[in-house]
Design an enzyme around this catalytic site. Structure first.
Site, PDB file in Angstrom:
ATOM      1  N   TYR A 194       4.682   2.442   3.192  1.00 34.02           N
ATOM      2  CA  TYR A 194       3.469   1.657   3.434  1.00 34.02           C
ATOM      3  C   TYR A 194       2.938   1.080   2.126  1.00 34.02           C
ATOM      4  CZ  TYR A 194      -1.258   0.479   4.994  1.00 34.02           C
ATOM      5  OH  TYR A 194      -2.430  -0.184   5.280  1.00 34.02           O
TER       6      TYR A 194
ATOM      7  N   SER B 236      -4.036  -3.870   1.443  1.00 33.09           N
ATOM      8  CA  SER B 236      -4.655  -2.540   1.448  1.00 33.09           C
ATOM      9  C   SER B 236      -4.839  -2.074   0.018  1.00 33.09           C
ATOM     10  CB  SER B 236      -3.767  -1.544   2.203  1.00 33.09           C
ATOM     11  OG  SER B 236      -4.233  -0.215   2.035  1.00 33.09           O
TER      12      SER B 236
END
Length: 286
Positions: A152, A139
């Site tokens: 995250y 990501s």
């Protein structure tokens, strides 16, 4: 370059990006191992192409379960051309909250450890054959920490470095490693976000781009490209300015808050079944 993608293993195939990649691979005629937690969704997808799928529902952080899945798939369909480690979870995180430490641990187990346990069983057969692609869905959040999203971001930053290390290790073997860094995708993981999501993409668009990149032997892919440029530009700002911009945005919901996405296996919740089972078309696939 046109690398064959006739045999695919995709984790996190129940929805969003994973389901879109599975559907795109099946539409191209590939045999696809559908790995996820929602058996009904996976079986519905497999029913559309009897004989070319098998459904598995392991916890991706469970090495033994993933090894069993890999052995079953390869016994039926052979060594995959590409293994796409897509399974991932997201959730807001607050270091001051003791309960959130379990959230941090579980996010790392799925997003980081789960990639290694996904790749591991396939590496020796791929090396023996002399080709294969290992793709990890990272990501853009792994490039810089975001307030309230530390777990995250840490998992994706770690994944980027892990894939970088693995790429260097495997380069002499003929195996390829691809790092995919999407921005915001229109999936369940972003549905509860209360902050701006520039460059929001449909998962189907991202899935097509990823499979094309793997077929071309790409080692890096950022989606959408312009968001990668924006990320690079923001990275040139002094850290205090960058943080000030981000702190103006609402934080991602924490586990239990409105809009939070479920995190499987959190706080000792029931683990998914680990035994591999083929989906519709099992007999024909043999």
């Amino acid at each position: 370059m046109n690398i064959p993608l006739d045999n695919l293993v995709i984790t996190g195939a129940c929805g969003g990006l994973g389901r879109a990649m599975a559907a795109a691979g099946l539409a191209r005629g590939a045999r696809v191992a559908l790995v996820g937690l929602d058996r009904s969704v996976l079986e519905s997808l497999a029913a559309q192409v009897p004989g070319r799928c098998a459904v598995y529902t392991p916890d991706v952080s469970d090495a033994a379960a993933m090894q069993a899945m890999a052995a079953d798939w390869m016994a039926r369909f052979g060594t995959p051309d590409a293994v796409i480690a897509n399974a991932g979870v997201a959730g807001g995180f607050d270091t001051a909250q003791a309960a959130d430490l379990a959230v941090f641990r579980r996010i790392l187990e799925i997003n980081l450890l789960g990639v290694a346990t996904t790749f591991q069983p396939f590496m020796a057969p791929m090396r023996e054959r002399g080709r294969g692609t290992l793709a990890g869905i990272a990501s853009l959040a792994g490039r810089r920490g975001l307030p309230g999203n530390g777990a995250y971001c840490a998992s994706k930053a770690g994944l980027i470095r892990y894939l970088e290390s693995l790429r260097a290790e495997l380069r002499p073997s003929g195996l390829r490693v691809c790092t995919v860094s999407p921005g915001y995708l229109r999936t369940a993981l972003t549905a509860g976000n209360r902050f701006a999501m520039p460059g929001l993409m449909a998962p189907e668009t991202a899935a097509d781009a990823i499979l094309q990149a793997l077929a071309r032997g790409r080692e890096q892919l950022v989606l959408p490209r312009r968001l990668g440029w924006l990320s690079n530009a923001l990275g040139l700002l002094p850290a205090a300015w960058h943080d000030a911009l981000l702190l103006r945005q609402p934080r991602k919901p924490r586990a239990g808050e409105s809009g939070a996405t479920p995190i499987p296996g959190l706080n000792g919740d029931a683990a998914p079944p680990s035994a591999p089972r083929a989906g519709p078309g099992e007999t024909a696939a043999r």
